[in-house]
Design an enzyme around this catalytic site. Sequence first.
Site, PDB file in Angstrom:
ATOM      1  N   TRP A   1       1.037  -1.154  -0.060  1.00 36.91           N
ATOM      2  CA  TRP A   1       0.065   0.063  -0.244  1.00 36.91           C
ATOM      3  C   TRP A   1       0.896   1.423   0.251  1.00 36.91           C
ATOM      4  O   TRP A   1       1.292   1.497   0.950  1.00 36.91           O
ATOM      5  CB  TRP A   1      -1.119  -0.563   1.467  1.00 36.91           C
ATOM      6  CG  TRP A   1      -1.772   0.809   1.353  1.00 36.91           C
ATOM      7  CD1 TRP A   1      -1.630   2.305   1.442  1.00 36.91           C
ATOM      8  CD2 TRP A   1      -3.218   1.314   1.263  1.00 36.91           C
ATOM      9  NE1 TRP A   1      -2.157   3.106   1.900  1.00 36.91           N
ATOM     10  CE2 TRP A   1      -3.203   2.473   1.364  1.00 36.91           C
ATOM     11  CE3 TRP A   1      -3.635  -0.134   0.663  1.00 36.91           C
ATOM     12  CZ2 TRP A   1      -5.271   2.673   1.644  1.00 36.91           C
ATOM     13  CZ3 TRP A   1      -5.628   0.156   1.159  1.00 36.91           C
ATOM     14  CH2 TRP A   1      -6.233   1.892   1.755  1.00 36.91           C
ATOM     15  N   ASP A   2       1.047   1.842  -1.820  1.00 39.25           N
ATOM     16  CA  ASP A   2       1.978   2.757  -0.771  1.00 39.25           C
ATOM     17  C   ASP A   2       1.546   4.313  -0.864  1.00 39.25           C
ATOM     18  O   ASP A   2       0.344   4.517  -1.082  1.00 39.25           O
ATOM     19  CB  ASP A   2       2.454   3.105  -2.995  1.00 39.25           C
ATOM     20  CG  ASP A   2       4.125   3.686  -2.638  1.00 39.25           C
ATOM     21  OD1 ASP A   2       4.326   4.492  -1.922  1.00 39.25           O
ATOM     22  OD2 ASP A   2       4.954   3.151  -3.645  1.00 39.25           O
TER      23      ASP A   2
ATOM     24  N   ASP B   1      13.377   3.923  -0.095  1.00 37.20           N
ATOM     25  CA  ASP B   1      13.480   3.190  -1.394  1.00 37.20           C
ATOM     26  C   ASP B   1      15.214   3.477  -2.059  1.00 37.20           C
ATOM     27  O   ASP B   1      15.651   3.291  -3.034  1.00 37.20           O
ATOM     28  CB  ASP B   1      12.845   4.739  -2.145  1.00 37.20           C
ATOM     29  CG  ASP B   1      11.804   3.921  -2.814  1.00 37.20           C
ATOM     30  OD1 ASP B   1      11.435   3.150  -2.832  1.00 37.20           O
ATOM     31  OD2 ASP B   1      10.616   5.503  -3.270  1.00 37.20           O
TER      32      ASP B   1
HETATM   33  C1  GLA Z   1       6.730   4.310  -4.301  1.00 34.28           C
HETATM   34  C2  GLA Z   1       8.052   3.436  -3.408  1.00 34.28           C
HETATM   35  C3  GLA Z   1       8.737   2.031  -4.597  1.00 34.28           C
HETATM   36  C4  GLA Z   1       7.572   1.732  -5.688  1.00 34.28           C
HETATM   37  C5  GLA Z   1       7.546   3.022  -6.858  1.00 34.28           C
HETATM   38  C6  GLA Z   1       6.319   2.621  -7.299  1.00 34.28           C
HETATM   39  O1  GLA Z   1       7.892   4.927  -4.399  1.00 34.28           O
HETATM   40  O2  GLA Z   1       8.293   3.111  -2.347  1.00 34.28           O
HETATM   41  O3  GLA Z   1       8.941   0.875  -3.714  1.00 34.28           O
HETATM   42  O4  GLA Z   1       6.948   0.864  -5.794  1.00 34.28           O
HETATM   43  O5  GLA Z   1       6.532   3.944  -5.369  1.00 34.28           O
HETATM   44  O6  GLA Z   1       5.846   4.206  -7.919  1.00 34.28           O
END
Ligand code: GLA
Length: 720
Positions: free
Chosen positions: A448-449, A516
């Site tokens: 879930w982002d 990330d």
């Molecule tokens: C965010 C997340 C990444 C990836 C991107 C996809 O940056 O942290 O792991 O899922 O979105 O757009």
Amino acid sequence: MLKIKGNYFILETNHTSMLIKGDGRAEYLYYGERVPDFSGAEWLSPEVYWDGAVHPLSLFLQAGRGEAREPSVSVRFADGSYATDFRFVRARIVPRPVLEGLPSAYGEAKSLKLEFLDEPSRLKLCLYYTAFADSDAITVCATLTNGGKKPVSVLSFASLHLEVWGNDFSFTTFDGAWASERRRHTRPLECGKCENASYIGSSSAFHNPFVLLGRKGDVYGVNLIYSGNHREFAESDATRRTRLVTGINPYQFDWELAPGETFFAPEAVMVYGKTDEEVSERMHEFVSRHIVRGKWKDRERPVLVNNWEGTYFNFTREKILNIARKAAEAGAELFVLDDGWFGKRDSDTCSLGDWTDYAEKTGGLESLADEVRAMGLKFGIWIEPEMISEDSELYRKHPEYAMKIARRDPQRMRHQLMLNLVDPQVQGYVFRAVSRVITMCKAAYVKWDYNRYMTDCFDRNTRGGEYFHRYMLGLYSVISRLVERFPNVLFESCAGGGSRFDLGMLCFMPQTWTSDNTDARERTVIQSGTAYAYPQSTMGAHVSASPNEQTGNSNSLQTRFNVACGGVLGYESDLTKADDAELDEIRAQIAFYKKYRSVLQFGVYHRLGDALNGEWSGFITVARDGSKAVSVIAVPEKRTGEFNLRVKFAGLDENALYSVKYRRADGSFVPVCQAHGAMLNRGSFALQNLFSETDVRSCSNPLYTRLFVFEKVSARKKRS
Ligand code: GLA
């Protein structure tokens, strides 16, 4: 354990005690290491000043009583006045309160309730203290109830106001940014106030809500069970007191409390320990036992392969299946299809909100998921449900769903807007959309982002000063319904990496994507900072390609694994590019991880060294029965010609004899020694000969790492 003895109220956990006195006013008399009894408590009282004033250790501070410091509770009455005079009324032991709409801790049934009343307005303030004995944590839930006849505006209402004697404390916060989360910063407080806060709607990567107040021998750790704007501050002054306050950030906060209504502040947790390490250990216990819940609470988490860094948006069905095939061959258990599978999503400029299969690209998501499952993997999916792209079907149909202010050009971040989750209709949409996706691909896992900050806050039915908090209530309502509807799904929360790593989200989603930034060198710092407050089982950690996508540093596959195994392991690269030797190495890594997974994810964690400033750092995680342990030591800079870099371990069973070995890239082990836990916990062991330059010959700016395994051989015979 909670006790009321006359005017004294006692909270006890296995290793800590708190004593509060309530008599007209209420005050802390003691909070620290557990004491057998409170004889002599009268001597703990504050002094009476030359002018008759007393300055106790307060449970809260209010406006209009001549207090020289910022109040922790502040309201505006209908007549425009601000003064309150909350007086202590009574203490009772009651069932734990239910915090309407908010996540909270669980596992203890009773609270000590302290009631205060502002007689003229009939405004009631209640503090509920709960002692979580097994994890040495004490939580506070604070409520304000309007017993009067007119509405009251709540302008600030901290969840926890902890005050202790002394002005020799330092304040530690965990700050950063995208890809550089939770770096530890410590500064002496001396005289004055130091703030740690979020203003962007989420708990944020800038300042995590976990903070420490410490001096030699006494450390207090505090966290908030909340994912929105928070504010902590620590303050010392000439009265030789230091206070630590946490709660919803009063920034743009103005909550109208109608007659008869109650406002619930998010629950706050505090832990006392003699050292940072003790506080971390206790926080880990609290989070593991009383925050994380559901099916996955104590279950070993699957090793996953995620395609994001391997393909970004640029994938085909064939590519995904090829990666998944390699994942299955290597022994992974879950394949996660990341961003790019929905709407017309070929870049980050469109389609958020259109949670329908991009069939031209996936070749049919349902069957893709089936094919992945046929390989013996579980299928997981990425989704960013709180967002909307202007270039989307959803926006074309429902522009009013977006968070926007009429006649203002909204702030775009990553080209996207947010959904106005304050609106129940939008909440309904998100609930239905996510449910459909999970059902359609039978997802076993959901990432879930949440990839931006909150701006342009507006809802036509909501007062502006309530927006930020109502957004959180809307979000919590949606995700609580979803986790209830899909109890078997493993949810991992994510926010552009680790921008919403907090206890609020962890009440619903047992793990969080830590950052990330997957570079091993930087991850040692990020994971070590995160682990001050959050256990290993909550931290997603992936092996990615070398050179690293974010930093350009290159590292051996072994080092990348050694760092990633400090959390919930995953791989995030195009595995079809791995040659046979690399795949063999990955297979051996996964087999090793599975064998030691219970100790890596759920063992007792001890931070070793100092990842920010030390010449070496790392961790050791020890099985709860002391039978085995795994430790990873990282050396950021190995200086040729210098000797005697030495490491100390921790947490091993003092009486047990362990065989110690280190792991080679091919999965074999090199014996190091046999030693008792007592020795291993105290000695300074040489690292020098354990690192091999050949591991890193082709790397730029490499991190030197070694993974040690400790296995109990026998227990020391007790002398008769
Ligand atoms: C965010 C997340 C990444 C990836 C991107 C996809 O940056 O942290 O792991 O899922 O979105 O757009």
